[in-house]
Design an enzyme around this catalytic site. Sequence first.
Site, PDB file in Angstrom:
ATOM      1  N   TYR A 131     -42.714  12.186 -19.289  1.00  0.00           N
ATOM      2  CA  TYR A 131     -42.142  10.795 -19.202  1.00  0.00           C
ATOM      3  C   TYR A 131     -42.921   9.812 -18.715  1.00  0.00           C
ATOM      4  O   TYR A 131     -42.781   8.544 -19.188  1.00  0.00           O
ATOM      5  CB  TYR A 131     -40.864  10.794 -18.130  1.00  0.00           C
ATOM      6  CG  TYR A 131     -39.785   9.877 -17.738  1.00  0.00           C
ATOM      7  CD1 TYR A 131     -38.977   9.598 -18.568  1.00  0.00           C
ATOM      8  CD2 TYR A 131     -40.325   8.974 -16.779  1.00  0.00           C
ATOM      9  CE1 TYR A 131     -37.981   8.230 -18.399  1.00  0.00           C
ATOM     10  CE2 TYR A 131     -39.398   7.686 -16.490  1.00  0.00           C
ATOM     11  CZ  TYR A 131     -38.380   7.726 -17.248  1.00  0.00           C
ATOM     12  OH  TYR A 131     -37.584   6.604 -17.018  1.00  0.00           O
ATOM     13  N   LYS A 141     -44.183   6.430 -20.746  1.00  0.00           N
ATOM     14  CA  LYS A 141     -43.821   4.959 -20.017  1.00  0.00           C
ATOM     15  C   LYS A 141     -45.284   4.169 -20.098  1.00  0.00           C
ATOM     16  O   LYS A 141     -45.069   3.104 -19.857  1.00  0.00           O
ATOM     17  CB  LYS A 141     -42.992   5.070 -18.756  1.00  0.00           C
ATOM     18  CG  LYS A 141     -41.607   5.598 -18.794  1.00  0.00           C
ATOM     19  CD  LYS A 141     -40.884   4.800 -19.688  1.00  0.00           C
ATOM     20  CE  LYS A 141     -39.178   5.044 -19.744  1.00  0.00           C
ATOM     21  NZ  LYS A 141     -38.265   4.263 -20.535  1.00  0.00           N
TER      22      LYS A 141
END
Length: 259
Positions: free
Chosen positions: A163, A167
């Site tokens: 994640y 990002k």
Amino acid sequence: MRPIPEVTARLDGAGAIVTGAASGMGRATAILLARAGAAVAVTDVSRGAAQAVVDEIAGEGLRAQAWALDVGDAAAIARVVEESAAAFGDLSVIVNNAGISANLPLDGAGYDEQWDRHISVLLTAHQRLIRAALPHLRRAAHPRIVNIASTEGLGATSGFSAYSAAKAGVIGLTRSLAVELGKSGITVNCICPGPIETGMTQGIPDEAKHVYAARRTALRRYGLPEEVAFMTASLCAPAAAFVTGAIIPVDGGLVARNA
């Protein structure tokens, strides 16, 4: 003295696509854009959930239409772009909001599959949607792109490496495209939400949220989806014409706080 030009936050006549718009920050963003005058393509993996948001918007006498969209499907992205642009007669605003999140240690079972899915949904989908929309954006009067990243792209939490990497990639993509597309007058900006009351965080006990917010944020609380959506919608306004390549934390002071 040069007169101050008229500036507006109105999006009358603009078509907008918001991904992951059936709930949380996406839903709030779709509603705010519609209230500003945009016709909004409310997209989500569940068309029924997207339609519920469209019904909510239509209940205010505003314009929106629902599309089922898995942002991991490149063909579906291209189809929704063309169908929404045709339906609205314009495509000026792209909000890459759809997201997933999973806590998985580096040596956990299924890590490779989770990595691929996170990069696909959280990063690759952003550039695919932007590329598909680019011909329309280049014709738009006030073209705007807003990518939703996370404070996890500015820091990190153990167990969220896929994640966090995705990002961080969104942040880099935003800066690069802001430079590349600036000559076309297209602005590209990035929002980095911190701890927000959304579906992704609803499973966290309230007491744990309170302790985390008190320890990590300057404002000592979780944020609301509407507070993120307000910043996103502001960057979509014609008046935001000289803001591009910006990485904006909406995090209650999480990034600013040392201790």
